[in-house]
Design an enzyme around this catalytic site. Structure first.
Site, short mmCIF file in Angstrom:
data_model
loop_
_atom_site.label_atom_id
_atom_site.label_comp_id
_atom_site.label_asym_id
_atom_site.label_seq_id
_atom_site.Cartn_x
_atom_site.Cartn_y
_atom_site.Cartn_z
N LYS A 114 6.29 -10.96 -19.05
CA LYS A 114 5.86 -9.60 -19.42
C LYS A 114 4.52 -9.66 -20.14
CE LYS A 114 7.48 -7.66 -17.63
NZ LYS A 114 8.31 -7.59 -16.51
N TRP A 149 -3.82 -1.96 -1.44
CA TRP A 149 -3.82 -3.22 -2.18
C TRP A 149 -4.21 -4.29 -1.17
CZ3 TRP A 149 -1.01 -7.92 -2.33
CH2 TRP A 149 -1.13 -8.65 -3.52
N HIS A 200 8.76 -32.40 -26.14
CA HIS A 200 8.49 -33.35 -25.06
C HIS A 200 7.12 -33.14 -24.43
CE1 HIS A 200 12.44 -35.10 -25.33
NE2 HIS A 200 12.96 -33.88 -25.39
N ARG A 259 1.69 1.30 -5.86
CA ARG A 259 1.86 0.40 -4.72
C ARG A 259 0.55 -0.32 -4.36
NH1 ARG A 259 6.39 1.09 -1.87
NH2 ARG A 259 5.41 0.14 -0.07
N GLU A 274 11.54 -14.17 -19.21
CA GLU A 274 11.07 -12.83 -18.86
C GLU A 274 10.06 -12.32 -19.89
OE1 GLU A 274 10.82 -10.95 -16.53
OE2 GLU A 274 10.53 -8.94 -17.33
N LYS A 304 3.05 -3.20 -7.38
CA LYS A 304 4.45 -3.00 -7.73
C LYS A 304 5.38 -3.61 -6.70
CE LYS A 304 7.82 -1.29 -10.16
NZ LYS A 304 8.15 -2.04 -11.38
N CYS A 330 0.87 -1.17 0.00
CA CYS A 330 0.00 0.00 0.00
C CYS A 330 0.90 1.22 0.00
CB CYS A 330 -0.85 0.03 1.26
SG CYS A 330 -1.82 -1.46 1.47
N GLU A 347 1.51 -10.73 -17.73
CA GLU A 347 1.07 -9.83 -16.68
C GLU A 347 0.36 -8.59 -17.21
OE1 GLU A 347 4.03 -8.23 -13.94
OE2 GLU A 347 5.52 -8.21 -15.53
N ASN A 362 0.74 0.36 6.10
CA ASN A 362 1.22 -0.50 5.01
C ASN A 362 1.93 -1.68 5.65
OD1 ASN A 362 2.35 -1.57 2.65
ND2 ASN A 362 4.14 -0.24 2.80
N GLY A 363 1.51 -2.90 5.31
CA GLY A 363 2.14 -4.09 5.90
C GLY A 363 1.06 -5.07 6.34
#
Ligand code: M6R
Length: 607
Positions: A485, A74, A504, A27, A481, A602, A2, A488, A100-101
């Site tokens: 990308k 968040w 395979h 955030r 990567e 983030k 947050c 997401e 935040n936490g």
């Protein structure tokens, strides 16, 4: 997870809080709120949804006062909803908190407080904090906050307002970031520097278990036990405009275009003709020889950067490297001791899983090198040494320039280790370093040559349900990567495979029209990758390949993105760029929320 902000000064607090929250929306963005000290008491305004929902309410009626706190959330405990949004107040409304936490023992505390008559309005863990402060308040807010946080288990950065002591904000942190901005007769709180950068460049970076008390006459800092501190002022040297979109439609696109600068900043001052040096970090041959294993530990994109790091370090320095997912690492009782070197990689420097891996490794006696972007972040401070990637603030949730910075630093480390071990001769080293110096210009070239082409071809990918990526060796690290990308930001299902592995199992999913994106920059395996491409073509898949310019004609390829020739080891930097653009423009075509993808944040400061 947050973002929190605070303001005390002579101006109207509400607009300053709102602007600060906008800079922190990366955030968390499922709800937001502010609390402002008004003459009659504390005015609370909060709303589920992105910040513009809160902004709309504030346009109708904004609280007036010059002391306030704010929050962008968040969700962790309790779904996104207006009652669960911050700020939260104590049952009688005397104390108001943003947090935040995660408070791990909140249920136990909540049950106890309920028995004592406190009433709860939300499902959050946070709400226990204002109620504990209320319980302990006996005329001194700092003292009440100290007693309250003493009972908390977990992580927190909090800011507290009180009706009892109106002209004051108290802030404390443990395991969640918090900075204090020092202006002219005005002071600020932020989870991160962009929140305060429009107002001041002078900040205190609070450490764990430190408290700041902000009043009109100044800021005092203390240990959580109450001992006054004489903290050093940190001067931020970024431009405020660096934290803005700078004319691009999205932060992600801006950040992709900043990558030449990122590599420049990252190699600046670190390269001689034949060697690499790092400020404040050295290792001698005896020490390096002692390490029989290197772990690279990280999450998400930072983990993927480690795959490139592993490839480069093993290739040049011949030390076995294992790349480990941070959230798994600590629970598997990793074989780590004083003969292990642990490299942790984190853009934010606050990722909870990565931080836990740092602590676990430290406890087992390993030396820790942190590779971080955010200066003064917790991982940067807790690592034995830190090498910054100097990418500047990365706002888009999908990491691009930080990834490029991370792999750049890991390439530098690989050269550094190889030179210490005497495994890289002067002429070879000179050759790689000279190629390195050309990379910033070459990234520009890749952007210029490929961007229009990618946009023009986007219809071939944008409506697909599945896209597969393949590569071998270093190229395989790159496609890991690239596929992250894409998923997401575009929500297309994407998977990456070592090219030889397709047959395979996954080849069964390839049928007419399925896009397969191959990276083929390594001459020692390019023929093998081409055979795998033929296997795809034989099933009517559509192949796009990222190749080095001048590579022989590849008949089986439908689309081709070129990168300039470089030392092949460094091709990982260049081949990443067109695939970032591809992911970006696919997401634009699909009208996705590019800078803030659904369900993601983030900085992930919970496990
Ligand atoms: O701040 P960190 O580098 O520690 O973050 C790690 C991951 O959360 C992050 O890379 C995440 O995977 C990004 N969304 C990738 O774009």
């Amino acid at each position: 997870m947050c973002g929190i902000v605070g303001y005390i000064g002579k101006k109207d607090a509400a607009p300053i809080l709102l602007e600060g929250l906008k800079k922190l929306e990366y955030r968390g963005y499922d709800s937001a709120g502010i609390a402002v000290q008004e003459k009659q008491g504390i005015a609370l305004v909060k709303k589920k949804g992105k910040l513009n929902s809160l902004e709309e309410i504030l346009k109708q009626k904004s609280p007036r006062g010059n002391v306030g706190i704010g929050h962008t959330r968040w969700a962790t405990h309790g779904k996104p909803s207006t009652p669960n949004s911050h700020p939260h107040q104590s049952s009688e409304g005397e104390f108001v908190v943003v947090h935040n936490g995660i408070i791990e023992n909140y249920l136990e505390l909540k049950n106890q407080l309920k028995k004592e008559g406190y009433v709860f309005d939300s499902e959050t863990d946070t709400e226990v904090i204002p109620n504990l402060i209320s319980k302990f308040y006996q005329g001194n807010i700092e003292e009440a906050v100290r007693k309250a946080v003493d009972l908390l288990e977990g992580s927190y950065a909090i800011a507290v307002l009180s009706k009892k002591e109106k002209e004051k904000i108290v802030a404390v942190r443990k395991d969640s970031p918090l900075i204090i901005g020092l202006g002219e007769d005005e002071y600020f709180i932020g989870s991160d520097i962009p929140a305060i950068l429009d107002h001041t460049r002078n900040v205190y970076i609070l450490d764990d278990n430190e408290m700041a008390v902000l009043e009109h006459q100044g800021v005092k800092t203390y240990t959580v036990e109450g001992e006054e501190l004489d903290k050093e002022i940190f001067n931020v040297d970024w431009e405020a405009s660096m934290a803005e979109k700078g004319g691009y439609d999205h932060f992600m696109l801006k950040e992709i275009h900043e990558q030449p600068e990122t590599v420049k900043n990252c190699i600046n001052g670190r390269l001689t003709e034949t060697d690499v040096k790092f400020e404040g970090f050295t290792m001698d041959q005896e020490e390096l020889n002692k390490y029989n294993k290197i772990y690279i530990v990280a999450c998400g994109t930072a983990y993927n950067s480690g795959l490139v790091g592993k490839y480069a370090i093993e290739k040049l320095a011949r030390v076995p490297v294992e790349v480990a997912i941070a959230s798994e690492f600590r629970y598997r009782d990793p074989i780590v001791d004083e003969n292990t070197l642990v490299i942790v990689v984190s853009q934010s420097g606050e990722t909870a899983d990565t931080l836990a891996a740092v602590r676990e490794s430290k406890a087992k006696g390993a030396r820790i090198i942190g590779i971080c972007n955010v200066v003064g972040s917790t991982i940067a401070r807790e690592s034995d040494d830190v090498i910054y990637i100097h990418a500047g603030p990365e706002i888009a949730v999908a990491s691009t320039k930080a990834y490029i910075g991370m792999i750049t630093v890991q390439y530098l480390l690989a050269i550094y280790f190889a030179r210490i071990k005497g495994l890289l001769a002067d002429d070879k080293s000179r050759e790689i370093i000279s190629s390195f110096k050309q990379i910033p210009e070459q990234i520009k070239e890749v952007l210029e040559k490929n961007e229009a082409e990618i946009k023009a071809q986007i219809d071939n990918y944008a409506d697909r349900e599945n896209i597969f990526y393949i590569g071998r060796g270093l190229d395989n690290a790159v496609v890991e990567e690239a596929s992250l990308k894409l998923k997401e930001i575009s929500y297309i299902h994407a998977e990456s495979y070592p090219a030889g592995e397709l047959k395979h199992g996954t080849l069964a999913l390839v049928e007419e029209g399925v896009p397969v994106i191959a990276v083929a920059t390594q001459t020692d395996v390019i023929d093998k990758t081409l055979s795998n491409i033929k296997e795809v073509k034989a099933r009517d898949g559509v192949v796009t390949a990222v190749v080095t310019e001048g590579v022989k004609d590849l008949d089986d390829i439908d689309f081709r993105f070129e990168i300039p020739a470089t030392n092949e080891l460094l091709a990982g930097i260049l081949s990443t760029v067109p695939l970032q653009l591809l992911a970006y423009y696919i997401a634009v075509e699909r009208e996705c929320a590019i800078d803030q993808p659904r369900n993601l944040a983030k900085s992930v400061t919970v496990e």
